[in-house]
Design a protein around this motif. Sequence first.
Motif, PDB file in Angstrom:
ATOM      1  N   UNK A 153       0.834  -1.195   0.000  1.00  0.00           N
ATOM      2  CA  UNK A 153       0.000   0.000   0.000  1.00  0.00           C
ATOM      3  C   UNK A 153       0.871   1.248   0.000  1.00  0.00           C
ATOM      4  N   UNK A 154       0.501   2.206  -0.829  1.00  0.00           N
ATOM      5  CA  UNK A 154       1.165   3.504  -0.887  1.00  0.00           C
ATOM      6  C   UNK A 154       0.163   4.540  -0.379  1.00  0.00           C
ATOM      7  N   UNK A 155       0.448   5.144   0.776  1.00  0.00           N
ATOM      8  CA  UNK A 155      -0.488   6.062   1.414  1.00  0.00           C
ATOM      9  C   UNK A 155       0.011   7.498   1.365  1.00  0.00           C
ATOM     10  N   UNK A 156      -0.951   8.408   1.232  1.00  0.00           N
ATOM     11  CA  UNK A 156      -0.636   9.835   1.345  1.00  0.00           C
ATOM     12  C   UNK A 156      -0.086  10.077   2.750  1.00  0.00           C
ATOM     13  N   UNK A 157       1.035  10.806   2.893  1.00  0.00           N
ATOM     14  CA  UNK A 157       1.662  11.003   4.212  1.00  0.00           C
ATOM     15  C   UNK A 157       0.714  11.555   5.275  1.00  0.00           C
ATOM     16  N   UNK A 158      -0.190  12.468   4.883  1.00  0.00           N
ATOM     17  CA  UNK A 158      -1.116  13.042   5.858  1.00  0.00           C
ATOM     18  C   UNK A 158      -2.004  11.967   6.477  1.00  0.00           C
ATOM     19  N   UNK A 159      -2.378  10.994   5.674  1.00  0.00           N
ATOM     20  CA  UNK A 159      -3.242   9.918   6.152  1.00  0.00           C
ATOM     21  C   UNK A 159      -2.420   8.896   6.935  1.00  0.00           C
ATOM     22  N   UNK A 160      -1.245   8.573   6.442  1.00  0.00           N
ATOM     23  CA  UNK A 160      -0.403   7.563   7.094  1.00  0.00           C
ATOM     24  C   UNK A 160      -0.032   7.957   8.511  1.00  0.00           C
ATOM     25  N   UNK A 161       0.063   9.257   8.774  1.00  0.00           N
ATOM     26  CA  UNK A 161       0.428   9.720  10.116  1.00  0.00           C
ATOM     27  C   UNK A 161      -0.589   9.302  11.157  1.00  0.00           C
ATOM     28  N   UNK A 162      -1.807   8.959  10.722  1.00  0.00           N
ATOM     29  CA  UNK A 162      -2.870   8.569  11.655  1.00  0.00           C
ATOM     30  C   UNK A 162      -3.125   7.062  11.667  1.00  0.00           C
ATOM     31  N   UNK A 163      -2.324   6.298  10.924  1.00  0.00           N
ATOM     32  CA  UNK A 163      -2.502   4.849  10.856  1.00  0.00           C
ATOM     33  C   UNK A 163      -1.688   4.168  11.950  1.00  0.00           C
ATOM     34  N   UNK A 164      -2.323   3.296  12.715  1.00  0.00           N
ATOM     35  CA  UNK A 164      -1.630   2.466  13.702  1.00  0.00           C
ATOM     36  C   UNK A 164      -1.268   1.149  13.019  1.00  0.00           C
ATOM     37  N   UNK A 165       0.028   0.875  12.812  1.00  0.00           N
ATOM     38  CA  UNK A 165       0.421  -0.359  12.120  1.00  0.00           C
ATOM     39  C   UNK A 165      -0.177  -1.617  12.736  1.00  0.00           C
TER      40      UNK A 165
END
Length: 249
Positions: A153-165
């Motif tokens: 998955x390639x995520x927009x950085x703004x969204x990835x900052x809120x993802x808990x792995x």
Amino acid sequence: MTTFAPDSLDLNRKLPLWYQVSQSLRASILGRSPGAPLRLPTEDALAAHYGVSVLTMRQALKELETEGLISRHRRRGTFIEPSARRGTPVRLLGSVDAIVAQQSGMSTELLDHGTAAVPPDLAEHFPGLAEVATYRRLRSDEKTGEPTNHAVNFLHPDVAARVDPADLARWPMTKVLRDAVGVAISRITDTVEARLADPETARLLQVPLLSPILHYTGVTYDQDGRVVDVALIHYRGDRFSFTVTLDAH
């Protein structure tokens, strides 16, 4: 004149070399970016690139010429036919819940995550960005432990900052984005196409090199029309089914 750069290939000595080379070059041609050069390197250069004899390379090129993917011109060289592109994929409408259901029901291992430069073939989805967040996962059958698909998955950085792995070991990415992160998903565009397993995919999915796999591309948009996630998933051909129901009314 700049020449087209084909993908690399780890040869399997149990399969005909000319066949492997032709299929690898075919995949490179069909998957090329719109602005890629049309002129192929010389026979000698291609043979050196793949580590095969010129005779083997010649046989591989003849196969592609017969298929209409390339044309060969004495003294000028070998060129990709401009029309050598995949056909337009069929586009179907459905719900985000259907995507979540399709991705669920398997054990998931998060192999790694971090940041990477935006791949050239995905640049159109992430305008103005130099880097995106990446997540690599391997899904397996819960009963047998057999790998079924490998996802990046390639995520927009703004969204990835809120993802808990940690959530990615429990839920599909679509569910994480919608329910855990709170992205207002407006649509997801899916494309499924047949490909041949490259060395890394073959290793992860435990299938022979160049065996048929299904390549899924899912592009997720938020309510503002911005791409928040591009998922590239390789499915084992023997562990994937795709059913579509179309209502005539």
